[in-house]
Design a protein around this motif. Structure first.
Motif, PDB file in Angstrom:
ATOM      1  N   LEU A 196       0.878  -1.268  -0.069  1.00  0.00           N
ATOM      2  CA  LEU A 196      -0.005  -0.024  -0.010  1.00  0.00           C
ATOM      3  C   LEU A 196       0.667   1.488   0.075  1.00  0.00           C
ATOM      4  O   LEU A 196       0.531   2.161  -0.591  1.00  0.00           O
ATOM      5  CB  LEU A 196      -0.873  -0.068   0.992  1.00  0.00           C
ATOM      6  CG  LEU A 196      -1.935  -0.891   1.158  1.00  0.00           C
ATOM      7  CD1 LEU A 196      -2.918  -0.761   2.334  1.00  0.00           C
ATOM      8  CD2 LEU A 196      -2.589  -1.085  -0.054  1.00  0.00           C
ATOM      9  N   ALA A 197       2.087   0.990   0.536  1.00  0.00           N
ATOM     10  CA  ALA A 197       3.006   2.517   0.522  1.00  0.00           C
ATOM     11  C   ALA A 197       3.430   2.546  -0.705  1.00  0.00           C
ATOM     12  O   ALA A 197       3.918   3.889  -0.901  1.00  0.00           O
ATOM     13  CB  ALA A 197       4.071   1.957   1.620  1.00  0.00           C
ATOM     14  N   GLY A 198       3.662   1.808  -1.496  1.00  0.00           N
ATOM     15  CA  GLY A 198       3.845   1.978  -3.084  1.00  0.00           C
ATOM     16  C   GLY A 198       2.850   2.412  -4.090  1.00  0.00           C
ATOM     17  O   GLY A 198       3.051   2.836  -4.986  1.00  0.00           O
ATOM     18  N   ASP A 199       1.513   2.567  -3.575  1.00  0.00           N
ATOM     19  CA  ASP A 199       0.383   2.953  -4.471  1.00  0.00           C
ATOM     20  C   ASP A 199       0.026   4.368  -3.903  1.00  0.00           C
ATOM     21  O   ASP A 199      -0.552   4.507  -2.846  1.00  0.00           O
ATOM     22  CB  ASP A 199      -0.543   1.915  -4.267  1.00  0.00           C
ATOM     23  CG  ASP A 199      -1.564   2.313  -5.318  1.00  0.00           C
ATOM     24  OD1 ASP A 199      -1.718   3.307  -5.809  1.00  0.00           O
ATOM     25  OD2 ASP A 199      -2.383   1.362  -5.502  1.00  0.00           O
ATOM     26  N   PRO A 200       0.123   5.331  -4.664  1.00  0.00           N
ATOM     27  CA  PRO A 200      -0.292   6.602  -4.237  1.00  0.00           C
ATOM     28  C   PRO A 200      -1.725   6.882  -3.967  1.00  0.00           C
ATOM     29  O   PRO A 200      -2.099   7.544  -2.981  1.00  0.00           O
ATOM     30  CB  PRO A 200       0.006   7.785  -5.614  1.00  0.00           C
ATOM     31  CG  PRO A 200       1.237   6.940  -6.319  1.00  0.00           C
ATOM     32  CD  PRO A 200       0.851   5.424  -5.674  1.00  0.00           C
ATOM     33  N   ALA A 201      -2.647   6.040  -4.673  1.00  0.00           N
ATOM     34  CA  ALA A 201      -4.055   6.161  -4.117  1.00  0.00           C
ATOM     35  C   ALA A 201      -4.351   5.728  -2.797  1.00  0.00           C
ATOM     36  O   ALA A 201      -5.501   5.911  -2.412  1.00  0.00           O
ATOM     37  CB  ALA A 201      -4.639   4.950  -5.186  1.00  0.00           C
ATOM     38  N   TYR A 202      -3.592   5.109  -2.443  1.00  0.00           N
ATOM     39  CA  TYR A 202      -3.481   4.639  -0.574  1.00  0.00           C
ATOM     40  C   TYR A 202      -2.739   5.523   0.353  1.00  0.00           C
ATOM     41  O   TYR A 202      -2.869   5.014   1.491  1.00  0.00           O
ATOM     42  CB  TYR A 202      -3.497   3.174  -0.827  1.00  0.00           C
ATOM     43  CG  TYR A 202      -4.316   2.212  -1.145  1.00  0.00           C
ATOM     44  CD1 TYR A 202      -5.639   2.111  -0.836  1.00  0.00           C
ATOM     45  CD2 TYR A 202      -4.114   1.950  -2.767  1.00  0.00           C
ATOM     46  CE1 TYR A 202      -6.516   1.413  -1.547  1.00  0.00           C
ATOM     47  CE2 TYR A 202      -4.910   1.085  -3.388  1.00  0.00           C
ATOM     48  CZ  TYR A 202      -6.183   0.938  -2.850  1.00  0.00           C
ATOM     49  OH  TYR A 202      -7.111  -0.142  -3.503  1.00  0.00           O
TER      50      TYR A 202
END
Length: 416
Positions: A196-202
């Motif tokens: 999740l840390a690597g996905d800007p949406a989260y």
């Protein structure tokens, strides 16, 4: 605005049932966007750590590595008699003493060996032979024979800490292994990019994270607690993404990519105490090979290159990290008709990094028998090696981590 209204508009497209794809027996697995996240246990807010500042990295050689190829007992004549086509000549061995020597493809590890931060412990393993890959690995990782509780030894170790963050235990992979399963929080991820840390949406405060928080806010199930814990840990884990990515120096293997991620997490200083990493394809029933061809060359080379790059990448932080390799069992002494090796018993463990009394081979050698069904006998219970690491590198009680077990002295770790 009500809580339900706050969960919109994302809730229309992302129901709890649609987001989560499955749950482990003692944890929760989620597929969120492109990320696969698993939490074992349910972690409340963290307190200050009492386990120490160091990190133990457990590198599992999945498939049962042949320890007699990795650390060759050239002083035992039965080794050469039992392996007429795949034995490694004494003249090709590295760091050889009067009895043992390293496989030539382990050359990248020589600087660690010569610096006294890498050692090998031979004839290690389960106290009773178990030649089933899955049963043996589960038994190794549980490390509590006879117990009906599905709690791994690393979960018991981090359970002695006051810090209950799920980032205390980290698994590089899609699932939390048995060693980290249990009541304490542990996080798994294929990579930082897939977390999740690597996905800007989260990112914190985005509509998706707000929606997920709302969706699980009133649920008291273990799955809900795991989701809340994951969302709370994500901002902290995101700091690892700010660290330099030196994957290109790790040799291009999956193991190298995983250890490069571990290095970034450690350098971020977010308090990870236990990490698990896997290297596969060690089940060499056929074509184990020689010094010019075969499967052992690639696997041993990848192993050495990745470990050497890992400690180089850590720099001064290497003084806080201890890495240990483990495999479910070893291979038979005698080669089979396919120039490979069938399932055996005893094996070798490598220990590297902080606190290691390296540049030396440890263990009690039982001697080899030249027959097709012969095994390397286990003379050192693998838990004695792990217990020595836990005692030297953490404040955890080895009696808690390895219930009912009385370790024998190996001597591979400094005690002060």
């Amino acid at each position: 605005m009500t809580t339900d209204e706050a969960c919109c508009p994302e809730m229309r497209a992302m129901s709890r049932r649609g987001v989560l794809q499955g749950a482990a027996l003692l944890g929760a697995s989620a597929t969120i966007g492109s990320a696969v996240v698993t939490i074992a246990g349910a972690a409340p807010a963290a307190a200050a750590s009492t386990l120490g500042t160091g990190t133990i990295v457990v590198l599992s050689l999945r498939g049962a590595a042949d320890g007699l190829s990795l650390v060759v007992p050239h002083g035992d004549a039965a080794y050469y008699a039992a392996r007429p086509t795949i034995a490694i000549p004494k003249t090709s061995l590295l760091a050889a003493d009067s009895f043992f020597g390293l496989h030539p493809k382990l050359a990248p590890l020589l600087p660690l060996w010569n610096a006294g931060t890498l050692a090998a412990v031979h004839a290690t393993g389960l106290p009773v032979a178990n030649r089933s890959h899955f049963a043996a690995m589960e038994q190794l990782e549980d490390a509590d024979p006879g117990s009906a509780a599905r709690v791994g030894w690393l979960n018991r170790m981090i359970g002695t800490d006051t810090d209950t963050s799920p980032l205390q235990g980290l698994a590089l992979g899609s699932l939390v292994p048995t060693s980290l399963q249990g009541p304490e929080g542990a996080l798994s991820m294929p990579s930082l990019a897939d977390s999740l840390a690597g996905d800007p949406a989260y990112a914190p405060g985005t509509p998706r994270t707000v929606s997920l928080g709302c969706a699980w806010s009133k649920d008291s199930s273990p799955m809900a607690t795991a989701m809340r814990s994951t969302l709370a840990a994500t901002p902290k884990l995101a700091t690892a993404l700010t660290q330099p990515d030196r994957t290109s120096t790790y040799g291009g293997s999956d193991l190298g990519a995983a250890l490069a991620t571990v290095a970034r997490v450690i350098k971020a200083g977010i308090g990870v105490s236990a990490v698990t990493v896997d290297q596969g394809d060690w089940d060499m029933h056929t074509d184990l090979g020689t010094l010019t061809k075969g499967r052992m060359l690639a696997n041993a080379g990848d192993l050495a290159t990745a470990i050497a790059a890992f400690f180089a990448d850590l720099g001064t932080l290497a003084s806080n990290v201890t890495l240990v390799t483990i495999s479910e069992f070893g291979r038979r002494v005698a080669e089979n008709s396919n120039a490979g090796l069938d399932h055996g018993w005893g094996n070798v463990m490598f220990v590297a990094g902080a606190g290691v009394k390296g540049g030396k081979y440890y263990g009690t050698w039982p001697g080899l028998t030249n027959s097709l069904d012969a095994d390397l006998t286990v003379t050192t219970d693998y838990r004695s090696v792990l217990a020595e690491i836990v005692a030297a590198r953490t404040t955890a009680s080895t009696a808690t981590v390895f219930p009912g077990f009385s370790p024998t002295t190996v001597g591979v770790m400094r005690t002060a």
